[in-house]
Design a protein around this motif. Sequence first.
Motif, mmCIF file in Angstrom:
data_model
loop_
_atom_site.group_PDB
_atom_site.id
_atom_site.type_symbol
_atom_site.label_atom_id
_atom_site.label_comp_id
_atom_site.label_asym_id
_atom_site.label_seq_id
_atom_site.Cartn_x
_atom_site.Cartn_y
_atom_site.Cartn_z
ATOM 1 N N VAL A 104 0.822 -1.201 0.000
ATOM 2 C CA VAL A 104 0.000 0.000 0.000
ATOM 3 C C VAL A 104 0.857 1.251 0.000
ATOM 4 C CG1 VAL A 104 -1.819 1.228 1.248
ATOM 5 C CG2 VAL A 104 -1.804 -1.259 1.209
ATOM 6 N N PHE A 105 2.071 1.184 0.569
ATOM 7 C CA PHE A 105 2.942 2.351 0.698
ATOM 8 C C PHE A 105 4.272 2.063 0.028
ATOM 9 C CE2 PHE A 105 0.127 2.267 4.373
ATOM 10 C CZ PHE A 105 -0.420 3.531 4.349
ATOM 11 N N SER A 106 4.940 3.116 -0.364
ATOM 12 C CA SER A 106 6.281 3.037 -0.948
ATOM 13 C C SER A 106 7.159 4.079 -0.288
ATOM 14 C CB SER A 106 6.236 3.285 -2.463
ATOM 15 O OG SER A 106 5.803 4.626 -2.720
ATOM 16 N N ILE A 107 8.522 3.864 -0.417
ATOM 17 C CA ILE A 107 9.474 4.782 0.181
ATOM 18 C C ILE A 107 10.514 5.158 -0.854
ATOM 19 C CG2 ILE A 107 10.927 2.932 1.078
ATOM 20 C CD1 ILE A 107 11.448 4.730 3.533
ATOM 21 N N ASP A 108 10.882 6.415 -0.903
ATOM 22 C CA ASP A 108 11.919 6.884 -1.808
ATOM 23 C C ASP A 108 13.263 6.446 -1.236
ATOM 24 O OD1 ASP A 108 13.983 8.724 -2.899
ATOM 25 O OD2 ASP A 108 12.249 9.615 -3.914
ATOM 26 N N GLU A 109 14.090 5.699 -2.059
ATOM 27 C CA GLU A 109 15.329 5.128 -1.532
ATOM 28 C C GLU A 109 16.380 6.176 -1.216
ATOM 29 O OE1 GLU A 109 17.347 2.602 -4.205
ATOM 30 O OE2 GLU A 109 17.173 3.939 -5.943
ATOM 31 N N TYR A 110 16.287 7.341 -1.810
ATOM 32 C CA TYR A 110 17.286 8.378 -1.559
ATOM 33 C C TYR A 110 16.849 9.347 -0.435
ATOM 34 C CZ TYR A 110 19.403 6.778 -5.885
ATOM 35 O OH TYR A 110 19.994 6.001 -6.846
ATOM 36 N N THR A 111 15.558 9.722 -0.399
ATOM 37 C CA THR A 111 15.096 10.729 0.580
ATOM 38 C C THR A 111 14.385 10.115 1.780
ATOM 39 O OG1 THR A 111 12.987 11.016 -0.570
ATOM 40 C CG2 THR A 111 14.850 12.405 -1.271
ATOM 41 N N GLY A 112 13.834 8.907 1.634
ATOM 42 C CA GLY A 112 13.081 8.301 2.732
ATOM 43 C C GLY A 112 11.633 8.748 2.807
ATOM 44 N N ASP A 113 11.103 9.440 1.785
ATOM 45 C CA ASP A 113 9.700 9.869 1.782
ATOM 46 C C ASP A 113 8.790 8.675 1.568
ATOM 47 O OD1 ASP A 113 10.555 12.405 2.158
ATOM 48 O OD2 ASP A 113 10.265 13.060 0.073
ATOM 49 N N ILE A 114 7.752 8.551 2.410
ATOM 50 C CA ILE A 114 6.778 7.455 2.319
ATOM 51 C C ILE A 114 5.508 8.029 1.725
ATOM 52 C CG2 ILE A 114 5.453 5.765 3.623
ATOM 53 C CD1 ILE A 114 7.657 5.777 5.721
ATOM 54 N N ARG A 115 4.963 7.364 0.722
ATOM 55 C CA ARG A 115 3.755 7.784 0.028
ATOM 56 C C ARG A 115 2.844 6.590 -0.207
ATOM 57 N NH1 ARG A 115 4.397 12.893 -2.299
ATOM 58 N NH2 ARG A 115 6.551 13.700 -2.174
ATOM 59 N N THR A 116 1.575 6.914 -0.529
ATOM 60 C CA THR A 116 0.613 5.856 -0.870
ATOM 61 C C THR A 116 0.822 5.472 -2.330
ATOM 62 O OG1 THR A 116 -1.063 7.486 -1.487
ATOM 63 C CG2 THR A 116 -1.059 6.731 0.809
ATOM 64 N N VAL A 117 0.563 4.195 -2.597
ATOM 65 C CA VAL A 117 0.766 3.716 -3.970
ATOM 66 C C VAL A 117 -0.488 3.065 -4.523
ATOM 67 C CG1 VAL A 117 3.234 3.410 -3.690
ATOM 68 C CG2 VAL A 117 1.710 1.535 -3.099
ATOM 69 N N GLN A 118 -1.517 2.840 -3.700
ATOM 70 C CA GLN A 118 -2.722 2.168 -4.186
ATOM 71 C C GLN A 118 -3.947 2.876 -3.647
ATOM 72 O OE1 GLN A 118 -2.807 -2.017 -3.385
ATOM 73 N NE2 GLN A 118 -0.929 -2.475 -4.549
ATOM 74 N N VAL A 119 -5.055 2.656 -4.305
ATOM 75 C CA VAL A 119 -6.355 3.136 -3.836
ATOM 76 C C VAL A 119 -6.944 2.105 -2.889
ATOM 77 C CG1 VAL A 119 -6.746 4.483 -5.940
ATOM 78 C CG2 VAL A 119 -7.536 2.105 -5.811
ATOM 79 N N GLY A 120 -8.003 2.550 -2.209
ATOM 80 C CA GLY A 120 -8.715 1.595 -1.360
ATOM 81 C C GLY A 120 -8.304 1.606 0.091
ATOM 82 N N LEU A 121 -7.657 2.661 0.558
ATOM 83 C CA LEU A 121 -7.385 2.747 1.996
ATOM 84 C C LEU A 121 -8.708 2.941 2.740
ATOM 85 C CD1 LEU A 121 -4.209 5.023 2.115
ATOM 86 C CD2 LEU A 121 -4.345 2.562 2.482
ATOM 87 N N ASP A 122 -9.109 1.932 3.495
ATOM 88 C CA ASP A 122 -10.409 1.955 4.185
ATOM 89 C C ASP A 122 -10.172 1.753 5.678
ATOM 90 O OD1 ASP A 122 -13.004 1.877 4.968
ATOM 91 O OD2 ASP A 122 -13.608 0.255 3.623
ATOM 92 N N ARG A 123 -10.509 2.808 6.461
ATOM 93 C CA ARG A 123 -10.304 2.715 7.904
ATOM 94 C C ARG A 123 -11.161 1.626 8.525
ATOM 95 N NH1 ARG A 123 -12.205 3.423 12.625
ATOM 96 N NH2 ARG A 123 -14.244 3.621 11.642
ATOM 97 N N GLU A 124 -12.330 1.415 7.977
ATOM 98 C CA GLU A 124 -13.204 0.390 8.518
ATOM 99 C C GLU A 124 -12.657 -1.019 8.276
ATOM 100 O OE1 GLU A 124 -14.881 4.045 8.612
ATOM 101 O OE2 GLU A 124 -14.462 3.032 6.675
ATOM 102 N N VAL A 125 -11.703 -1.206 7.304
ATOM 103 C CA VAL A 125 -11.067 -2.499 7.039
ATOM 104 C C VAL A 125 -9.763 -2.614 7.820
ATOM 105 C CG1 VAL A 125 -10.104 -4.008 5.267
ATOM 106 C CG2 VAL A 125 -12.153 -2.665 4.770
ATOM 107 N N VAL A 126 -8.823 -1.666 7.617
ATOM 108 C CA VAL A 126 -7.559 -1.619 8.350
ATOM 109 C C VAL A 126 -7.406 -0.185 8.847
ATOM 110 C CG1 VAL A 126 -5.079 -1.927 8.293
ATOM 111 C CG2 VAL A 126 -6.553 -3.435 6.927
ATOM 112 N N ALA A 127 -7.312 -0.032 10.139
ATOM 113 C CA ALA A 127 -7.245 1.313 10.715
ATOM 114 C C ALA A 127 -5.817 1.787 10.884
ATOM 115 C CB ALA A 127 -7.967 1.361 12.058
#
Length: 790
Positions: free
Chosen positions: A201-224
């Motif tokens: 669901v998440f990715s990280i930039d190997e040089y800067t360490g920035d974490i970002r979302t990579v997929q749709v469907g983040l649902d708090r009611e499924v995984v909080a």
Amino acid sequence: MDVALLLAVGLLAQSLGLSLGVPRQRRPSTLYPWRRAPALGRVRRAWVIPPISVSENHKRLPYPLVQIKSDKQPLGSVIYSIQGPGVDEEPQGVFSIDKFTGKVFLNAMLDREKTDRFRLRAFALDRGGATLEEPTDLEIVVVDQNDNRPVFRQEAFMARVLEGAVPGTYVTRAEATDADDPETDNAALRYSILEQGGAQVFSIDEYTGDIRTVQVGLDREVVAVYNLTLQVADMSGDGLTATASAIITLEDINDNAPGFTEDEFFMEVTEAVSGVDVGRLEVEDRDLPGSPNWAARFTILEGDPSGHFTVRTDPKTNEGVLSVVKPLDFERRDQYDLTVAVQNEAPLQAAAPRAQRGRARIHVQVRDVNEAPVFQENPLRTSLPEGALPGTPVATFSAQDPDTQQLQRLSYSKDYDPEDWLEVDGATGWVQTQRVLSPASPFLKDGWYRAIILARDDASPPCTATGTLSIEILEVNDHAPELSPPSGSVCSKPEQGSGLLLGATDEDLPPHGAPFHFQLSPRVPELTRNWSLIQVNVSHARLRLRHQVPEGLHRLSLLLRDSGQPPQQREQPLNVTVCRCAQDGVCLPGAAARHAGGAGVSLGALVIMLASIVLLLLLALPVALVTRSRRPSADKGFLHGLQDDLRDNILNYDEQGGGEEDQDAYDINQLRHPAELAALRDPLGRPPLRRDAPLSRVRPQPPRLLPTSPADIADFINDVGAPAGVRGEQGHGATHIPTDACAVGTARHVCTPWTLVGPPCMRHLWRQIRHRGHWLSLRGAWEDLRAMQS
């Protein structure tokens, strides 16, 4: 390494040489061997040593670094030394030099992360301590090794992101550091995600360490919450590594609409009540509990046009609570069908699906109960004039029974009537007075009287209604104002003093009181010639003299009028004493006798009355002389026989008056209180005999009563002290008392009108009046004289 060292030594040897010009003078300097001897000419730089690199953490010690040589002296005659950090400065002992060969050695392991380079100074001296060469710099550079692992700045990175975020949404940055040389691969860091606990669901930039979302469907009611394991490695990812965690929490959005758990709800409520809960409406919502995305809000859409119901939210359970806010009436409507909708406090996201049970129907059945009677006007306000007579109608305070489908009768009674002033008809509620209400009643509050009337039905169980009857007592102008004070004093000269301040009071309440109007009585128009009244304020006026008038008591008449409708007025007397005043406007002490205000007798009146008494006594003197000349000779003999006895009892006075005995011999209390003296005597006993009179010559007297009123004083005086001829006319006989005697015997003889003409009695009577103020006794004696003379 040896070839390089030899090359360095050869270069150093070629670079060394004698300076041009005059040879330098040497002077031994054993105390400061590093100082250069003063030169007579320019000296050329003799030697330069390039930087020497050595790896940190070198373990073969001691390790030769370089050898320095000078060609100014033969080998073995030159002494070499070095100074600086690592030698004679901290950290000491890291470097050393062979003073005869010039070889520099490394004696301890180096740590580039502590010290990345050392700057030393090299010296060349002869054996006498003189400087052979100029001191030169020896720089030793520590070469970095990958001996430090990278370190994350935090053991766990906390982050939050909205559920449903689009791919590429920035979440957080995982930062790490490396103590190695950042210019080398030893500090070249690379970041990666080792584990996400599920889908990528998440990715990280190997040089800067920035974490970002990579997929749709983040649902708090499924995984909080997502827990990521992060890694960082140096040497561009091939060296040393370190790990950390990233905890990412999904923030809730309103992507779930609330819905009722049922389509219909059935409830029941009692009529004629308000503020009670009828039932609960259960709803469900998948959003975060306690958040505005979860909190429900209810709306009644249909079935309650009059606003009898309301639905509030229970903040703990998120249920809707149906309650009654306006009393229901079974006789008007016995059932309600309500349509209620539910939604969240926060607006629903556009992409969120609508709930299938966003509306529900509530059926409310109304139960019939016995209701209390209702007063049409409560409280009922009315008014009555003060002093209303018994039987005066007040009002009809009736009620109605809302239970129209039940035949019930109402009865009325009093619940609160503190003065027992009112009478209530039990069948009709007709209220009237049964006595006169006192204006001073403590239950009159600001002119209002409050009573409570009860209306009761005859149902089982019965219900009672309470009604408040407020009666305003209207003020009537039935009292005239009164003057205060009724007397006073003013200065005889108009320019002295401030006059007499007069006030007025009225028992009536506003507006029937002040302002008061003060006026000199119109019936006595001559008052305005000498007096004037000036209004000071609404309740006071000032009385002043227009010109000087005689001193003494003046009786004025004032007319006072209030401001009531209709106005009340009263003519009142005012006693004003005109007195002589000092410069400050205060009456002088000599005029104090005039301040009595009519309560006593003025000094002028007293002088006139005393002069009248003296005149009457002088007129009575010839009559007394004629009567004395006609007295029988037997009386003379009797008196002559008693002269010796009388001399011891007669009180003689000279021209200066008597002393203490003079004040006690004349018992004037007999004239003031004859009734008390009569009570002390025994009416049945015999009169006491005088010890100074012969028993053979005293004829017994029949007992008689003393006078009990001032009107009988004349008869008493005549009986006691009148001559025989006079008393004989009244049927009594007595021994004649000489005219020059005032009191004979012991203290129980009084001056008679016949002896008042004598100088002793006159002086004694005057002293009584002057020292004791016995004006009442003098007045009684005066009245007796007038009655006797007539």
